[in-house]
Design an enzyme around this catalytic site. Structure first.
Site, PDB file in Angstrom:
ATOM      1  CG  ASP A 180       1.563   2.503  -1.616  1.00 28.34           C
ATOM      2  OD1 ASP A 180       1.231   3.418  -2.387  1.00 28.34           O
ATOM      3  OD2 ASP A 180       2.567   2.552  -0.889  1.00 28.34           O
ATOM      4  CB  CYS A 216      -1.175   7.875  -3.230  1.00 25.96           C
ATOM      5  SG  CYS A 216       0.360   8.223  -4.121  1.00 25.96           S
ATOM      6  NE  ARG A 217      -2.052   3.949   0.294  1.00 17.73           N
ATOM      7  CZ  ARG A 217      -1.338   3.132   1.046  1.00 17.73           C
ATOM      8  NH1 ARG A 217      -1.790   1.914   1.274  1.00 17.73           N
ATOM      9  NH2 ARG A 217      -0.205   3.509   1.580  1.00 17.73           N
ATOM     10  CB  SER A 218      -4.745   9.464   3.558  1.00 20.61           C
ATOM     11  OG  SER A 218      -3.518  10.128   3.405  1.00 20.61           O
ATOM     12  CG  ASN A 266      -1.439  13.258   4.051  1.00 18.45           C
ATOM     13  OD1 ASN A 266      -1.303  14.369   4.543  1.00 18.45           O
ATOM     14  ND2 ASN A 266      -2.614  12.838   3.652  1.00 18.45           N
ATOM     15  CB  CYS A 275      -2.094   6.415   3.336  1.00 12.66           C
ATOM     16  SG  CYS A 275      -1.668   7.992   2.561  1.00 12.66           S
TER      17      CYS A 275
HETATM   18  P1  4NP Z   1       0.378   6.892  -0.005  1.00 11.97           P
HETATM   19  O1  4NP Z   1       1.412   6.413  -1.129  1.00 11.97           O
HETATM   20  O2  4NP Z   1       0.832   6.256   1.303  1.00 11.97           O
HETATM   21  O3  4NP Z   1      -0.935   6.372  -0.471  1.00 11.97           O
HETATM   22  O4  4NP Z   1       0.459   8.395   0.037  1.00 11.97           O
HETATM   23  C1  4NP Z   1       2.797   6.548  -1.012  1.00 11.97           C
HETATM   24  C2  4NP Z   1       3.391   7.768  -1.241  1.00 11.97           C
HETATM   25  C3  4NP Z   1       4.755   7.884  -1.173  1.00 11.97           C
HETATM   26  C4  4NP Z   1       5.532   6.802  -0.861  1.00 11.97           C
HETATM   27  C5  4NP Z   1       4.943   5.576  -0.614  1.00 11.97           C
HETATM   28  C6  4NP Z   1       3.566   5.455  -0.680  1.00 11.97           C
HETATM   29  N1  4NP Z   1       6.957   6.928  -0.800  1.00 11.97           N
HETATM   30  O5  4NP Z   1       7.643   5.904  -0.610  1.00 11.97           O
HETATM   31  O6  4NP Z   1       7.467   8.039  -0.923  1.00 11.97           O
END
Ligand code: 4NP
Length: 167
Positions: free
Chosen positions: A123, A12-14, A10, A7
């Site tokens: 997201d 939240c989702r992955s 790294n 994702c």
């Molecule tokens: P992820 O979510 O891609 O599912 O881990 C996010 C985590 C952090 C950010 C964006 C999405 N960020 O902008 O820091």
């Protein structure tokens, strides 16, 4: 089989995808290696987002030991399947790839699961209520993706068997 979930951050989702997919593969007796990475570097070295840890814990899954890392070129050769959580991640990974062999290993996770309505795991970073939905999406899709990988390896083995017997 080596599977990488990717994702943006790294966190939240992955990490959820990694934990859910690994647990399902283990329950099915498959000794698969599952890892995750982000296309971005902002959160390298961090534990998963507390909301991801919590939603997983509610389902009896501990993902708190995971640490974020950024995807690297060698991942595209080291993993058999690289699954992007959304189309933006998918494009970023393909930009990293430098040949057809590497590109062929990259898939959009929900597409590969056979979902025709939605292709992106949303997201949840900016939406506290999104984590439950993401968990259930990933849980369902993981079953479907494991089925498809198993089908794929059976047909490859069969093709190889036919190729061997033809020669
Ligand atoms: P992820 O979510 O891609 O599912 O881990 C996010 C985590 C952090 C950010 C964006 C999405 N960020 O902008 O820091």
């Amino acid at each position: 089989m080596k599977v990488l979930m990717v994702c943006l951050g790294n966190i939240c989702r992955s990490p959820l995808a990694e934990g859910i997919f690994r647990k399902q593969a283990q329950l099915r007796g498959l000794g698969w290696e599952v890892d995750s990475a982000g296309t971005g570097s902002w959160h390298v070295g961090e534990a998963p987002d507390p909301r991801s840890i919590q939603i997983a814990r509610q389902q009896g899954l501990d993902i708190s030991d995971q640490r974020a890392r950024q995807i690297r070129l060698t991942d595209l050769s080291a993993f058999d399947y690289i699954f992007a959580m959304d189309r933006s991640n998918y494009r970023q990974i393909l930009e990293l790839a430098n040949d057809h062999e590497q590109r062929s290993r990259v898939h959009l996770f929900l597409d590969y699961a056979g979902r025709d309505q939605e292709s992106d795991v949303p997201d949840p970073y900016w939406n506290d209520n999104g984590f439950q939905e993401v968990y259930h999406m990933l849980d369902q899709a993981s079953h479907q993706v494991i089925d498809r990988i198993l089908d794929q390896s059976v047909s490859m083995t069969t093709d190889q068997g036919i190729a061997d017997s033809v020669q």
